[in-house]
Design a protein around this motif. Structure first.
Motif, PDB file in Angstrom:
ATOM      1  N   MET A   1     -36.285  88.469  98.555  1.00  0.00           N
ATOM      2  CA  MET A   1     -36.848  87.160  98.832  1.00  0.00           C
ATOM      3  C   MET A   1     -38.295  87.076  98.326  1.00  0.00           C
ATOM      4  SD  MET A   1     -36.181  84.293 100.314  1.00  0.00           S
ATOM      5  CE  MET A   1     -36.983  82.931 101.046  1.00  0.00           C
ATOM      6  N   VAL A   2     -39.080  88.101  98.639  1.00  0.00           N
ATOM      7  CA  VAL A   2     -40.483  88.105  98.218  1.00  0.00           C
ATOM      8  C   VAL A   2     -40.585  88.264  96.702  1.00  0.00           C
ATOM      9  CG1 VAL A   2     -42.674  89.325  98.430  1.00  0.00           C
ATOM     10  CG2 VAL A   2     -41.275  88.940 100.456  1.00  0.00           C
ATOM     11  N   LEU A   3     -39.734  89.123  96.138  1.00  0.00           N
ATOM     12  CA  LEU A   3     -39.765  89.312  94.687  1.00  0.00           C
ATOM     13  C   LEU A   3     -39.376  88.026  93.960  1.00  0.00           C
ATOM     14  CD1 LEU A   3     -38.246  92.877  94.314  1.00  0.00           C
ATOM     15  CD2 LEU A   3     -40.621  92.173  94.020  1.00  0.00           C
ATOM     16  N   ARG A   4     -38.430  87.293  94.511  1.00  0.00           N
ATOM     17  CA  ARG A   4     -38.020  86.019  93.906  1.00  0.00           C
ATOM     18  C   ARG A   4     -39.165  85.013  93.942  1.00  0.00           C
ATOM     19  NH1 ARG A   4     -33.022  82.372  96.147  1.00  0.00           N
ATOM     20  NH2 ARG A   4     -33.400  80.599  94.818  1.00  0.00           N
ATOM     21  N   LEU A   5     -39.875  84.970  95.070  1.00  0.00           N
ATOM     22  CA  LEU A   5     -41.018  84.067  95.188  1.00  0.00           C
ATOM     23  C   LEU A   5     -42.119  84.445  94.203  1.00  0.00           C
ATOM     24  CD1 LEU A   5     -42.450  81.748  96.719  1.00  0.00           C
ATOM     25  CD2 LEU A   5     -43.355  83.510  98.237  1.00  0.00           C
ATOM     26  N   LEU A   6     -42.396  85.730  94.093  1.00  0.00           N
ATOM     27  CA  LEU A   6     -43.431  86.175  93.154  1.00  0.00           C
ATOM     28  C   LEU A   6     -43.029  85.896  91.706  1.00  0.00           C
ATOM     29  CD1 LEU A   6     -44.560  89.540  94.751  1.00  0.00           C
ATOM     30  CD2 LEU A   6     -45.825  87.392  94.655  1.00  0.00           C
ATOM     31  N   ARG A   7     -41.736  86.086  91.389  1.00  0.00           N
ATOM     32  CA  ARG A   7     -41.263  85.782  90.041  1.00  0.00           C
ATOM     33  C   ARG A   7     -41.424  84.295  89.735  1.00  0.00           C
ATOM     34  NH1 ARG A   7     -35.148  85.562  89.204  1.00  0.00           N
ATOM     35  NH2 ARG A   7     -35.685  83.607  90.146  1.00  0.00           N
ATOM     36  N   ASN A   8     -41.053  83.452  90.692  1.00  0.00           N
ATOM     37  CA  ASN A   8     -41.195  82.013  90.485  1.00  0.00           C
ATOM     38  C   ASN A   8     -42.663  81.608  90.375  1.00  0.00           C
ATOM     39  OD1 ASN A   8     -38.459  81.616  90.497  1.00  0.00           O
ATOM     40  ND2 ASN A   8     -38.362  81.094  92.656  1.00  0.00           N
ATOM     41  N   LEU A   9     -43.509  82.240  91.158  1.00  0.00           N
ATOM     42  CA  LEU A   9     -44.940  81.951  91.079  1.00  0.00           C
ATOM     43  C   LEU A   9     -45.502  82.380  89.731  1.00  0.00           C
ATOM     44  CD1 LEU A   9     -47.338  80.848  92.649  1.00  0.00           C
ATOM     45  CD2 LEU A   9     -47.743  83.148  93.495  1.00  0.00           C
ATOM     46  N   LEU A  10     -45.060  83.514  89.237  1.00  0.00           N
ATOM     47  CA  LEU A  10     -45.503  83.989  87.920  1.00  0.00           C
ATOM     48  C   LEU A  10     -45.042  83.028  86.829  1.00  0.00           C
ATOM     49  CD1 LEU A  10     -46.849  86.215  86.220  1.00  0.00           C
ATOM     50  CD2 LEU A  10     -44.609  87.310  86.091  1.00  0.00           C
ATOM     51  N   ILE A  11     -43.827  82.542  86.940  1.00  0.00           N
ATOM     52  CA  ILE A  11     -43.325  81.569  85.965  1.00  0.00           C
ATOM     53  C   ILE A  11     -44.170  80.304  85.992  1.00  0.00           C
ATOM     54  CG2 ILE A  11     -41.378  80.046  85.432  1.00  0.00           C
ATOM     55  CD1 ILE A  11     -39.542  82.364  86.306  1.00  0.00           C
ATOM     56  N   ALA A  12     -44.523  79.830  87.191  1.00  0.00           N
ATOM     57  CA  ALA A  12     -45.352  78.628  87.307  1.00  0.00           C
ATOM     58  C   ALA A  12     -46.731  78.845  86.697  1.00  0.00           C
ATOM     59  CB  ALA A  12     -45.477  78.218  88.772  1.00  0.00           C
ATOM     60  N   VAL A  13     -47.301  80.031  86.895  1.00  0.00           N
ATOM     61  CA  VAL A  13     -48.627  80.328  86.339  1.00  0.00           C
ATOM     62  C   VAL A  13     -48.558  80.402  84.817  1.00  0.00           C
ATOM     63  CG1 VAL A  13     -50.405  82.125  86.189  1.00  0.00           C
ATOM     64  CG2 VAL A  13     -49.520  81.422  88.412  1.00  0.00           C
ATOM     65  N   VAL A  14     -47.498  81.010  84.279  1.00  0.00           N
ATOM     66  CA  VAL A  14     -47.350  81.097  82.825  1.00  0.00           C
ATOM     67  C   VAL A  14     -47.178  79.705  82.227  1.00  0.00           C
ATOM     68  CG1 VAL A  14     -45.790  81.895  81.001  1.00  0.00           C
ATOM     69  CG2 VAL A  14     -46.499  83.460  82.803  1.00  0.00           C
TER      70      VAL A  14
END
Length: 87
Positions: A1-14
């Motif tokens: 769950m946390v890894l998915r959130l961090l991945r999505n946050l990284l995608i948004a930042v990119v």
């Protein structure tokens, strides 16, 4: 769950960084001159805020659809509905 959130946050930042870079490039192409530090900060915050707002609103729309909140609305008086749709 946390890894998915961090991945999505990284995608948004990119996406935000790419959009900021493209906007700056377009600004230079139309002869807008160099963007000062305050301009970079404002542009980055504006793009990141827009991406974050879109992300949150789409998340709420999917959550509402998954939990059935849209089905519970009484729109029997909606003028665009057919009589066959009314229950």
């Amino acid at each position: 769950m946390v890894l998915r959130l961090l991945r999505n946050l990284l995608i948004a930042v990119v996406i935000s960084a790419a959009a900021t870079g493209l906007i700056c490039l377009f600004w230079k192409m139309i002869g807008g001159g160099e963007l000062p530090l305050h301009g970079w900060i404002a542009l980055s915050l504006g793009v990141l805020g827009t991406v974050a707002l879109a992300w949150v609103l789409m998340g709420l729309a999917f959550k509402s659809n998954r939990e059935g909140w849209d089905d519970r609305v009484d729109n029997s008086l909606d003028p665009g509905r057919d009589d066959a749709d009314r229950s």
